[in-house]
Write a protein that holds these residues in place. Structure first.
Motif, PDB file in Angstrom:
ATOM      1  N   LEU A 266       0.959  -1.122  -0.101  1.00 25.81           N
ATOM      2  CA  LEU A 266       0.030   0.059   0.032  1.00 25.81           C
ATOM      3  C   LEU A 266       0.830   1.266  -0.032  1.00 25.81           C
ATOM      4  O   LEU A 266       1.607   1.534   0.802  1.00 25.81           O
ATOM      5  CB  LEU A 266      -0.852  -0.223   1.291  1.00 25.81           C
ATOM      6  N   PRO A 267       0.746   2.126  -1.099  1.00 26.88           N
ATOM      7  CA  PRO A 267       1.440   3.215  -1.274  1.00 26.88           C
ATOM      8  C   PRO A 267       0.960   4.170  -0.253  1.00 26.88           C
ATOM      9  O   PRO A 267      -0.226   4.258  -0.276  1.00 26.88           O
ATOM     10  CB  PRO A 267       1.447   3.704  -2.620  1.00 26.88           C
ATOM     11  N   VAL A 268       1.868   4.957   0.556  1.00 22.92           N
ATOM     12  CA  VAL A 268       1.187   5.938   1.567  1.00 22.92           C
ATOM     13  C   VAL A 268       1.776   7.484   0.975  1.00 22.92           C
ATOM     14  O   VAL A 268       2.762   7.576   0.681  1.00 22.92           O
ATOM     15  CB  VAL A 268       1.811   5.745   2.744  1.00 22.92           C
ATOM     16  N   THR A 269       0.747   8.418   1.001  1.00 23.17           N
ATOM     17  CA  THR A 269       1.313   9.752   0.516  1.00 23.17           C
ATOM     18  C   THR A 269       0.795  10.499   1.416  1.00 23.17           C
ATOM     19  O   THR A 269      -0.482  10.227   2.292  1.00 23.17           O
ATOM     20  CB  THR A 269       0.646  10.125  -0.788  1.00 23.17           C
ATOM     21  N   PRO A 270       1.419  11.728   1.799  1.00 27.15           N
ATOM     22  CA  PRO A 270       0.786  12.465   2.831  1.00 27.15           C
ATOM     23  C   PRO A 270      -0.482  13.001   2.616  1.00 27.15           C
ATOM     24  O   PRO A 270      -0.940  13.249   1.419  1.00 27.15           O
ATOM     25  CB  PRO A 270       1.961  14.109   2.697  1.00 27.15           C
ATOM     26  N   GLY A 271      -1.478  12.903   3.579  1.00 25.87           N
ATOM     27  CA  GLY A 271      -2.802  13.338   3.513  1.00 25.87           C
ATOM     28  C   GLY A 271      -3.633  12.349   3.149  1.00 25.87           C
ATOM     29  O   GLY A 271      -4.825  12.388   3.153  1.00 25.87           O
ATOM     30  N   LYS A 272      -3.169  10.970   2.756  1.00 29.03           N
ATOM     31  CA  LYS A 272      -3.824   9.892   2.365  1.00 29.03           C
ATOM     32  C   LYS A 272      -4.550   9.342   3.557  1.00 29.03           C
ATOM     33  O   LYS A 272      -3.833   9.222   4.748  1.00 29.03           O
ATOM     34  CB  LYS A 272      -3.108   9.164   1.487  1.00 29.03           C
ATOM     35  N   ASN A 273      -5.845   9.088   3.607  1.00 28.96           N
ATOM     36  CA  ASN A 273      -6.277   8.341   4.983  1.00 28.96           C
ATOM     37  C   ASN A 273      -6.190   6.943   4.816  1.00 28.96           C
ATOM     38  O   ASN A 273      -6.898   6.046   4.083  1.00 28.96           O
ATOM     39  CB  ASN A 273      -7.817   8.865   4.865  1.00 28.96           C
ATOM     40  N   VAL A 274      -5.102   6.448   5.343  1.00 25.14           N
ATOM     41  CA  VAL A 274      -4.822   4.916   5.349  1.00 25.14           C
ATOM     42  C   VAL A 274      -5.569   4.117   5.895  1.00 25.14           C
ATOM     43  O   VAL A 274      -6.165   2.973   5.726  1.00 25.14           O
ATOM     44  CB  VAL A 274      -3.245   4.853   5.710  1.00 25.14           C
ATOM     45  N   ALA A 275      -6.170   4.786   7.106  1.00 26.65           N
ATOM     46  CA  ALA A 275      -7.121   3.723   7.906  1.00 26.65           C
ATOM     47  C   ALA A 275      -8.536   3.344   7.224  1.00 26.65           C
ATOM     48  O   ALA A 275      -8.894   2.271   7.132  1.00 26.65           O
ATOM     49  CB  ALA A 275      -7.655   4.764   9.341  1.00 26.65           C
ATOM     50  N   VAL A 276      -8.771   4.448   6.439  1.00 28.31           N
ATOM     51  CA  VAL A 276     -10.153   4.116   5.617  1.00 28.31           C
ATOM     52  C   VAL A 276      -9.544   2.951   4.297  1.00 28.31           C
ATOM     53  O   VAL A 276     -10.445   2.007   4.394  1.00 28.31           O
ATOM     54  CB  VAL A 276     -10.489   5.298   4.876  1.00 28.31           C
ATOM     55  N   VAL A 277      -8.525   2.998   3.909  1.00 29.88           N
ATOM     56  CA  VAL A 277      -8.179   2.131   2.947  1.00 29.88           C
ATOM     57  C   VAL A 277      -7.919   0.843   3.533  1.00 29.88           C
ATOM     58  O   VAL A 277      -8.242  -0.400   2.961  1.00 29.88           O
ATOM     59  CB  VAL A 277      -6.790   2.489   2.344  1.00 29.88           C
ATOM     60  N   ILE A 278      -7.542   0.588   4.760  1.00 27.87           N
ATOM     61  CA  ILE A 278      -7.311  -0.548   5.371  1.00 27.87           C
ATOM     62  C   ILE A 278      -8.564  -1.355   5.785  1.00 27.87           C
ATOM     63  O   ILE A 278      -8.870  -2.564   5.718  1.00 27.87           O
ATOM     64  CB  ILE A 278      -6.389  -0.309   6.757  1.00 27.87           C
ATOM     65  N   GLU A 279      -9.439  -0.516   6.033  1.00 34.85           N
ATOM     66  CA  GLU A 279     -10.990  -0.857   6.435  1.00 34.85           C
ATOM     67  C   GLU A 279     -11.612  -1.456   5.058  1.00 34.85           C
ATOM     68  O   GLU A 279     -12.391  -2.698   4.937  1.00 34.85           O
ATOM     69  CB  GLU A 279     -12.018   0.269   6.919  1.00 34.85           C
ATOM     70  N   VAL A 280     -11.206  -0.679   4.333  1.00 30.11           N
ATOM     71  CA  VAL A 280     -11.592  -1.262   2.564  1.00 30.11           C
ATOM     72  C   VAL A 280     -10.867  -2.673   2.351  1.00 30.11           C
ATOM     73  O   VAL A 280     -11.811  -3.646   1.813  1.00 30.11           O
ATOM     74  CB  VAL A 280     -11.284  -0.328   1.556  1.00 30.11           C
ATOM     75  N   VAL A 281      -9.846  -2.832   2.730  1.00 30.97           N
ATOM     76  CA  VAL A 281      -8.982  -4.162   2.538  1.00 30.97           C
ATOM     77  C   VAL A 281      -9.809  -5.007   3.363  1.00 30.97           C
ATOM     78  O   VAL A 281      -9.955  -6.284   2.818  1.00 30.97           O
ATOM     79  CB  VAL A 281      -7.459  -4.069   2.972  1.00 30.97           C
ATOM     80  N   ALA A 282     -10.065  -4.763   4.506  1.00 29.21           N
ATOM     81  CA  ALA A 282     -10.730  -5.656   5.362  1.00 29.21           C
ATOM     82  C   ALA A 282     -11.914  -6.011   5.066  1.00 29.21           C
ATOM     83  O   ALA A 282     -12.341  -7.355   4.733  1.00 29.21           O
ATOM     84  CB  ALA A 282     -10.931  -5.337   6.912  1.00 29.21           C
ATOM     85  N   ARG A 283     -13.006  -5.187   4.474  1.00 29.03           N
ATOM     86  CA  ARG A 283     -14.186  -5.613   3.854  1.00 29.03           C
ATOM     87  C   ARG A 283     -13.871  -6.629   2.689  1.00 29.03           C
ATOM     88  O   ARG A 283     -15.022  -7.244   2.456  1.00 29.03           O
ATOM     89  CB  ARG A 283     -14.959  -4.363   3.539  1.00 29.03           C
ATOM     90  N   ASN A 284     -13.143  -6.118   1.871  1.00 30.02           N
ATOM     91  CA  ASN A 284     -12.862  -6.733   0.595  1.00 30.02           C
ATOM     92  C   ASN A 284     -12.376  -8.402   0.921  1.00 30.02           C
ATOM     93  O   ASN A 284     -12.880  -9.075   0.263  1.00 30.02           O
ATOM     94  CB  ASN A 284     -11.830  -5.952  -0.262  1.00 30.02           C
ATOM     95  N   HIS A 285     -11.698  -8.460   1.992  1.00 29.67           N
ATOM     96  CA  HIS A 285     -11.198  -9.721   2.150  1.00 29.67           C
ATOM     97  C   HIS A 285     -12.284 -10.489   2.731  1.00 29.67           C
ATOM     98  O   HIS A 285     -12.707 -11.769   2.325  1.00 29.67           O
ATOM     99  CB  HIS A 285     -10.154  -9.496   3.417  1.00 29.67           C
ATOM    100  N   ILE A 286     -13.363 -10.041   3.586  1.00 31.67           N
ATOM    101  CA  ILE A 286     -14.554 -10.810   4.018  1.00 31.67           C
ATOM    102  C   ILE A 286     -15.231 -10.948   2.669  1.00 31.67           C
ATOM    103  O   ILE A 286     -15.837 -12.163   2.552  1.00 31.67           O
ATOM    104  CB  ILE A 286     -15.471  -9.751   4.689  1.00 31.67           C
ATOM    105  N   LEU A 287     -15.401  -9.985   1.758  1.00 29.67           N
ATOM    106  CA  LEU A 287     -16.339 -10.297   0.461  1.00 29.67           C
ATOM    107  C   LEU A 287     -15.715 -11.585  -0.224  1.00 29.67           C
ATOM    108  O   LEU A 287     -16.358 -12.387  -0.603  1.00 29.67           O
ATOM    109  CB  LEU A 287     -16.269  -9.220  -0.185  1.00 29.67           C
ATOM    110  N   LYS A 288     -14.529 -11.510  -0.334  1.00 32.54           N
ATOM    111  CA  LYS A 288     -13.699 -12.558  -1.094  1.00 32.54           C
ATOM    112  C   LYS A 288     -14.041 -14.069  -0.409  1.00 32.54           C
ATOM    113  O   LYS A 288     -14.128 -14.986  -0.951  1.00 32.54           O
ATOM    114  CB  LYS A 288     -12.183 -12.332  -1.175  1.00 32.54           C
ATOM    115  N   ILE A 289     -14.028 -14.101   0.959  1.00 30.14           N
ATOM    116  CA  ILE A 289     -14.088 -15.287   1.673  1.00 30.14           C
ATOM    117  C   ILE A 289     -15.632 -15.806   1.419  1.00 30.14           C
ATOM    118  O   ILE A 289     -15.801 -16.812   1.108  1.00 30.14           O
ATOM    119  CB  ILE A 289     -13.620 -15.009   3.228  1.00 30.14           C
ATOM    120  N   TYR A 290     -16.514 -14.599   1.290  1.00 32.59           N
ATOM    121  CA  TYR A 290     -17.816 -15.187   1.143  1.00 32.59           C
ATOM    122  C   TYR A 290     -18.016 -15.481  -0.208  1.00 32.59           C
ATOM    123  O   TYR A 290     -19.396 -15.520  -0.852  1.00 32.59           O
ATOM    124  CB  TYR A 290     -18.597 -14.290   1.571  1.00 32.59           C
TER     125      TYR A 290
END
Lengths: 321, 88
Positions: A266-290
């Motif tokens: 995950l590329p990080v740039t100043p001002g980017k909301n990484v936490a939101v992206v990490i939540e997206v990764v988690a949601r996507n991971h769950i979707l893939k499992i399902y």
């Protein structure tokens, strides 16, 4: 090689396995170096091929009644032959009493004998589970471990990239911290467990502020002790010529202690909301499992669209439309 | 600014893999890169944009590059189309 002394084992697990010591305390200086157990029935009867003497030897009703059936002299010889091997420890189940010769020879030949009040079956399984944990391969890595919607995400990346701040952001948003900075990883059969290396609690260093106590600050719901590791996210500074994943059709994996888990760069740039992206990764991971893979879903639609249009074009051209 | 018209020559059309290849190459350059198909105009450095074109086999695209390295961009992209993205 991992090991645990019989003494430590006895002292820590006395209660759980209802253990008592039959031989002299000095016999307990030996080390347990193997996570498996052995029933030495065949060895007592004189068959020593493949005698797994390095394992803890479990003596249940079968072994004890066999020993009791032997004449004194046979018993003595049989036990002596077995005790010649460097056995780490013997455990008698169900609190059965053993022939006095066994105890005598064990003391003589420095073999610790413990007695458990549990049934053979119960002790066997409990002991296997315990030894499995003790001897499980483990290592520590530099990273921050968080639980996001039940998905265990381990954040890695260079010092100062913002792992802790990112975890703090996630905690602020209601997710849970397992540990910051150093993660102890234990390999179970086919999955990984991540936890803290100490019992101090959930402390974290925030650059410029110092140490904070996350549990005190955010409450008990903001922390947890351990979690299965599901995904690794490597935070990295943005580089122009780096191949970042654009569609997500190919999954990258990382091997930790022989277990493969998906890794996301995950590329990080100043001002980017990484936490939101990490939540997206988690949601996507769950979707893939399902069973729902957005990348596949989209590209399948595109592919069908392309085929349909190509077919139409061909028909139109052939017919000179 | 350079304009160039090309035709999609691989049978499968511009699906996910070719789209990714186009975006990867275009992103190496500093010039702006747009692709036009019919009445659609998209940013050639955006993966969703390129896929949205849904450019099938035989369809025509207009490539537009604008910037300091526009010639190189167009050359590499043209080569990529000519190679049919390594497909049939």
């Amino acid at each position: 090689m991992k090991k645990i002394s019989v003494k430590d084992f006895f002292n820590t697990k006395k209660k759980e396995f209802s253990l008592s010591l039959i031989t002299h305390p000095q016999t307990m200086e030996k080390d347990i170096t193997n996570e498996f157990l052995h029933r030495p029935g065949l060895a007592f009867s004189g068959y020593f091929e493949r005698f797994a003497y390095k394992r803890i030897q479990i003596l249940g009703e079968t072994e004890i009644s066999f020993l009791q059936s032997l004449k004194d002299e046979d018993l003595y010889n049989s036990i002596k032959e077995v005790f010649v091997y460097d056995i780490p420890c013997m455990i008698i189940t169900k609190g059965l009493s053993i022939p006095s010769q066994v105890e005598y020879l064990a003391n003589e030949m420095n073999i610790p004998i413990l007695s458990s009040r549990l049934t053979t079956d119960k002790l066997y399984h409990a002991l296997r589970r315990y030894l499995g944990d003790v001897f499980a391969p483990s290592k520590t890595i530099h990273g921050t471990f968080v639980d996001v919607y039940g998905v265990g995400i381990i954040l890695t990346g260079k010092s100062g990239i913002g792992k802790s701040e990112c975890a703090l952001d996630l905690v602020e948003r209601g997710r849970r911290l397992i540990t910051d900075d150093v993660v102890k990883i234990i390999a179970k059969d086919d999955y990984l467990i991540g936890t803290s290396t100490n019992n101090y609690g959930h402390f974290m260093e925030v650059r410029g502020v110092g140490l904070i106590d996350v549990q005190r600050m955010y409450g008990i719901q903001a922390v947890r002790k351990q979690k299965r590791i599901d995904v690794q996210i490597e935070l990295m500074p943005w580089k122009d010529n780096m191949d970042y994943e654009r569609i997500g059709l190919t999954d990258n994996f990382v091997d930790i202690l022989g277990v493969k888990i998906p890794i996301i760069y995950l590329p990080v740039t100043p001002g980017k909301n990484v936490a939101v992206v990490i939540e997206v990764v988690a949601r996507n991971h769950i979707l893939k499992i399902y069973g729902y893979d957005a990348a596949k879903e989209y590209t399948n639609k595109l592919q069908k669209d392309l085929q349909d249009k190509a077919k139409l074009r061909k028909t139109v051209i052939e017919d000179n439309e | 600014m350079i304009r160039k018209t090309i035709v999609i020559e691989n049978k499968l059309g511009m699906h996910a893999r070719p789209a990714t290849m186009i975006v990867k190459i275009a992103s190496k350059f500093r010039s702006e890169f747009r692709i036009i198909k019919g009445d659609m105009e998209i940013n050639g450095k955006s993966i969703m944009g390129v896929m949205t074109l849904a450019a099938e086999y035989g369809s025509e695209l207009e490539l537009i590059a604008d910037g300091v390295d526009e010639e190189y961009l167009i050359r590499e992209i043209t080569e990529l189309f000519a190679s049919k993205f390594g497909e049939e």
